[in-house]
Enzyme design. Structure first.
Site, PDB file in Angstrom:
ATOM      1  N   HIS A 256       0.842  -1.195   0.000  1.00 30.75           N
ATOM      2  CA  HIS A 256       0.000   0.000   0.000  1.00 30.75           C
ATOM      3  C   HIS A 256       0.871   1.236   0.000  1.00 30.75           C
ATOM      4  CE1 HIS A 256      -3.257   2.733   0.901  1.00 30.75           C
ATOM      5  NE2 HIS A 256      -4.048   1.759   0.521  1.00 30.75           N
ATOM      6  N   ASP A 307      -8.011  -5.268  -0.623  1.00 23.88           N
ATOM      7  CA  ASP A 307      -8.472  -6.098  -1.735  1.00 23.88           C
ATOM      8  C   ASP A 307      -8.202  -7.582  -1.552  1.00 23.88           C
ATOM      9  OD1 ASP A 307      -9.562  -4.134  -3.487  1.00 23.88           O
ATOM     10  OD2 ASP A 307      -7.533  -3.378  -3.725  1.00 23.88           O
TER      11      ASP A 307
HETATM   12  C1  LIG Z   1      -0.579  -0.541  -3.969  1.00 26.63           C
HETATM   13  C2  LIG Z   1       0.709  -0.264  -4.751  1.00 26.63           C
HETATM   14  C3  LIG Z   1       0.308   0.212  -6.137  1.00 26.63           C
HETATM   15  C4  LIG Z   1       1.511   0.815  -4.038  1.00 26.63           C
HETATM   16  O1  LIG Z   1       2.521   1.114  -4.877  1.00 26.63           O
HETATM   17  P1  LIG Z   1       3.727   2.099  -4.547  1.00 26.63           P
HETATM   18  O2  LIG Z   1       3.544   2.794  -3.271  1.00 26.63           O
HETATM   19  O3  LIG Z   1       3.890   2.932  -5.775  1.00 26.63           O
HETATM   20  O4  LIG Z   1       4.933   1.124  -4.369  1.00 26.63           O
HETATM   21  P2  LIG Z   1       5.860   0.614  -5.536  1.00 26.63           P
HETATM   22  O5  LIG Z   1       5.058   0.118  -6.689  1.00 26.63           O
HETATM   23  O6  LIG Z   1       6.865   1.705  -5.810  1.00 26.63           O
HETATM   24  O7  LIG Z   1       6.574  -0.599  -4.825  1.00 26.63           O
HETATM   25  C5  LIG Z   1       7.660  -0.489  -3.907  1.00 26.63           C
HETATM   26  C6  LIG Z   1       8.413  -1.797  -3.901  1.00 26.63           C
HETATM   27  O8  LIG Z   1       7.591  -2.830  -3.357  1.00 26.63           O
HETATM   28  C7  LIG Z   1       7.348  -3.827  -4.329  1.00 26.63           C
HETATM   29  N1  LIG Z   1       5.938  -4.162  -4.269  1.00 26.63           N
HETATM   30  C8  LIG Z   1       4.945  -3.327  -3.906  1.00 26.63           C
HETATM   31  N2  LIG Z   1       3.780  -3.985  -3.967  1.00 26.63           N
HETATM   32  C9  LIG Z   1       4.071  -5.236  -4.365  1.00 26.63           C
HETATM   33  C10 LIG Z   1       3.273  -6.368  -4.610  1.00 26.63           C
HETATM   34  N3  LIG Z   1       1.949  -6.318  -4.455  1.00 26.63           N
HETATM   35  N4  LIG Z   1       3.874  -7.503  -5.015  1.00 26.63           N
HETATM   36  C11 LIG Z   1       5.195  -7.556  -5.172  1.00 26.63           C
HETATM   37  N5  LIG Z   1       6.006  -6.502  -4.962  1.00 26.63           N
HETATM   38  C12 LIG Z   1       5.439  -5.365  -4.563  1.00 26.63           C
HETATM   39  C13 LIG Z   1       7.675  -3.202  -5.668  1.00 26.63           C
HETATM   40  O9  LIG Z   1       8.062  -4.176  -6.615  1.00 26.63           O
HETATM   41  C14 LIG Z   1       8.800  -2.272  -5.302  1.00 26.63           C
HETATM   42  O10 LIG Z   1       9.980  -3.041  -5.158  1.00 26.63           O
HETATM   43  P3  LIG Z   1      11.366  -2.505  -5.742  1.00 26.63           P
HETATM   44  O11 LIG Z   1      11.607  -1.205  -4.990  1.00 26.63           O
HETATM   45  O12 LIG Z   1      12.299  -3.600  -5.441  1.00 26.63           O
HETATM   46  O13 LIG Z   1      11.108  -2.286  -7.198  1.00 26.63           O
HETATM   47  C15 LIG Z   1       1.553  -1.565  -4.845  1.00 26.63           C
HETATM   48  O14 LIG Z   1       1.850  -2.047  -3.556  1.00 26.63           O
HETATM   49  C16 LIG Z   1       0.885  -2.620  -5.686  1.00 26.63           C
HETATM   50  O15 LIG Z   1       1.027  -2.632  -6.910  1.00 26.63           O
HETATM   51  N6  LIG Z   1       0.105  -3.552  -5.051  1.00 26.63           N
HETATM   52  C17 LIG Z   1      -0.617  -4.525  -5.805  1.00 26.63           C
HETATM   53  C18 LIG Z   1      -1.906  -3.926  -6.335  1.00 26.63           C
HETATM   54  C19 LIG Z   1      -2.939  -3.725  -5.257  1.00 26.63           C
HETATM   55  O16 LIG Z   1      -3.158  -4.596  -4.431  1.00 26.63           O
HETATM   56  N7  LIG Z   1      -3.589  -2.567  -5.304  1.00 26.63           N
HETATM   57  C20 LIG Z   1      -4.621  -2.225  -4.351  1.00 26.63           C
HETATM   58  C21 LIG Z   1      -4.158  -1.167  -3.407  1.00 26.63           C
HETATM   59  S1  LIG Z   1      -5.333  -0.898  -2.115  1.00 26.63           S
END
Ligand SMILES: CC(C)(COP(=O)(O)OP(=O)(O)OC[C@H]1O[C@@H](n2cnc3c(N)ncnc32)[C@H](O)[C@@H]1OP(=O)(O)O)[C@@H](O)C(=O)NCCC(=O)NCCS
Length: 371
Positions: A256, A307
Site C-alpha cells: 500500500h 483487496d
Molecule cells: C498498492 C501499490 C500500487 C503501491 O505502490 P507504490 O507505493 O507505488 O509502491 P511501488 O510500486 O513503488 O513498490 C515499492 C516496492 O515494493 C514492491 N511491491 C509493492 N507492492 C508489491 C506487490 N503487491 N507484489 C510484489 N512486490 C510489490 C515493488 O516491486 C517495489 O519493489 P522494488 O523497490 O524492489 O522495485 C503496490 O503495492 C501494488 O502494486 N500492489 C498490488 C496492487 C494492489 O493490491 N492494489 C490495491 C491497493 S489498495
C-alpha cells in the site's frame, strides 16, 4: 522545479471527511474498527454526507430517499439495456453513469442542495446499474431497490432476485463500510480534480470509475480471485506463490502507498472471509489466501490490503468475480460524492505543475526541409 513520482507524500488538499494517521483510518473522526462493529453502511453514508451519525429517524429517511432515487429512469434503462452485454462491467458502469446524467433533473446544478440530491440518487443508482448489468447479461430483468431496506440488503436482493439471508446482508454491509472512503486515493483525487473545474458530479464520478478500474487500485480484488482460481490446488499454493515472487510478479492485494504497517481494513475482511468460508463449508479459498499471506509477508515484508481478503469473502457470498470492482464502486460512490461536495464548497482549480525533462530551444524547420 522537481517532481516526486506518483506524488508520494505530497499533501494535495485538506479534508474533514476521512483521515489516515499512524495507520488508523477514520471517517469524520470515527475509527473504522468502531464503525465496522457498531454502525451500518447506511449510517456511514449519512456520516459522510451530513457530517455526523444519524438518529434512527434520520437514517430511515435517508435510506428511503436513496432507495427511491435508486430507480433508474425508464429512458436511461432503455439506453443502457441496449449496451453490449459481454463487456467488462466497469466499462459498462462508467458509460451507464454517463447516461444517467442526461436524465438527472439537477444535472447542471452545482449548488450544495442539488449536489446532495445527486449524491443520494447516485448512491442508489450505482447499485441498480451494477446488479442490473449482471441480470441483463443473464437474461433476467433488472430489479428496482425496495424502499425501507438497507443498501446492502438491496444490493443482494437486486443481484439475486430473492430476499437475502441476514448473515449475507451483515457481511456485505461491513464490506461496504470498509470501502466507503479512503482519503485522497487515486479515484477520489480524480473525482476532485474533475469537480474542481466546475464540471459536474456525474462527470466527476465517471472520472473516478475509470480510475478505480485499474489493477493497481480497485481492480486488484478481481485479480486476487483470478490468481486463487489459477492456482486452483491448495497443495500447490506455497510453491506457486514462491515461484511468482522469484519471477518478480506483482502480487495483487498486497502493499500500500500509505500503510506500511498493514491496512486496518484487511483484518476485518480476513475475519469475514473465514466466517463465510465456514458457513459455506468451503474453507479452501480462505486457507489458500492464508498461505499466500504468510509467504508474501515473510519473503517480501508486504502485508495484505483491503483487496486481498475481500476477494474470497465476495466469492463466498456467491458474487461473480468480475463484479468485485463494481461492488467497490457501489460503496465508494458515497466517498466520491462526499468529496465532490466538499471540493465544491471550498473550490479552487486543481492545477499542479510538471517538471520538464524534454529537449529545449529547438528550431522549427518547414515540413519539406525535414528528413
Ligand atoms: C498498492 C501499490 C500500487 C503501491 O505502490 P507504490 O507505493 O507505488 O509502491 P511501488 O510500486 O513503488 O513498490 C515499492 C516496492 O515494493 C514492491 N511491491 C509493492 N507492492 C508489491 C506487490 N503487491 N507484489 C510484489 N512486490 C510489490 C515493488 O516491486 C517495489 O519493489 P522494488 O523497490 O524492489 O522495485 C503496490 O503495492 C501494488 O502494486 N500492489 C498490488 C496492487 C494492489 O493490491 N492494489 C490495491 C491497493 S489498495
Amino acid at each position: 522545479m522537481s517532481s516526486d513520482a506518483g506524488l508520494e507524500g505530497i499533501v494535495a488538499t485538506s479534508t474533514s471527511i476521512c483521515s489516515i494517521e499512524n495507520s488508523v483510518l477514520a471517517y469524520r473522526g470515527y475509527n473504522i474498527d468502531d464503525l465496522a462493529e457498531n454502525a451500518t453502511f447506511g449510517e456511514v453514508t449519512y456520516l459522510l454526507f451530513y457530517g455526523d451519525l444519524p438518529t434512527r429517524d434520520q437514517l430511515a429517511k435517508m435510506e428511503r430517499v436513496i432507495a427511491e432515487g435508486g430507480k433508474v429512469p425508464a429512458a436511461a434503462c432503455e439506453i443502457v439495456s441496449r449496451f453490449p452485454k459481454q463487456v467488462p462491467p466497469m466499462e459498462w458502469l462508467r458509460t451507464a453513469v454517463s447516461v444517467l446524467s442526461f436524465f438527472d433533473p439537477d444535472y447542471a446544478d452545482n449548488s450544495a442542495e442539488a449536489s446532495l440530491r445527486k449524491a443520494l440518487r447516485l448512491t442508489g443508482q450505482v447499485t441498480t446499474l451494477v446488479t442490473g448489468f449482471d441480470r441483463l447479461r443473464r437474461g433476467e430483468t433488472p430489479l428496482e431497490p425496495v424502499v425501507g431496506k438497507s443498501q446492502a440488503w438491496n444490493f443482494l436482493y437486486q443481484l439475486w432476485g430473492r430476499e437475502p439471508d441476514e448473515t449475507s446482508v451483515k457481511t456485505f454491509d461491513i464490506c461496504l463500510t470498509l470501502h466507503a472512503d479512503h482519503e485522497l486515493n487515486a479515484s477520489t483525487f480524480a473525482a476532485r480534480v474533475t469537480a474542481a473545474t466546475l464540471s459536474d458530479m456525474h462527470s466527476a464520478v465517471v472520472s473516478a470509475i475509470g480510475t478505480l478500474k485499474g489493477s493497481l487500485h480497485g481492480g486488484a480484488n478481481e485479480q486476487v480471485m483470478l490468481m486463487l482460481q489459477k492456482i486452483g490446488d491448495e497443495a500447490k499454493t506455497e510453491e506457486w506463490i514462491k515461484d511468482a515472487l522469484v519471477r518478480k510478479v506483482r502480487i495483487m492485494g498486497f502493499g500500500h502507498r500509505v500503510y506500511k504497517n498493514g491496512d486496518p481494513r484487511a483484518r476485518h475482511l480476513q475475519r469475514l472471509s473465514e466466517e463465510m468460508g465456514k458457513l459455506r463449508g468451503d474453507l479452501k479459498w480462505f486457507r489458500m489466501s492464508r498461505v499466500i499471506d504468510d509467504v508474501v509477508r515473510k519473503e517480501k515484508n508486504l502485508l495484505p490490503n483491503v483487496d486481498f481478503y475481500s476477494a474470497s469473502a465476495y466469492h463466498y457470498l456467491g458474487i461473480p468475480t468480475d463484479l468485485f470492482t463494481p461492488i467497490f464502486a457501489c460503496s465508494r460512490i458515497t466517498g466520491w460524492t462526499a468529496h465532490v461536495m466538499e471540493q465544491l464548497a471550498h473550490n479552487r482549480l486543481i492545477r499542479p505543475r510538471a517538471e520538464y525533462l524534454g529537449a529545449r530551444d529547438l528550431q522549427c524547420q518547414p515540413i519539406d526541409s525535414r528528413g
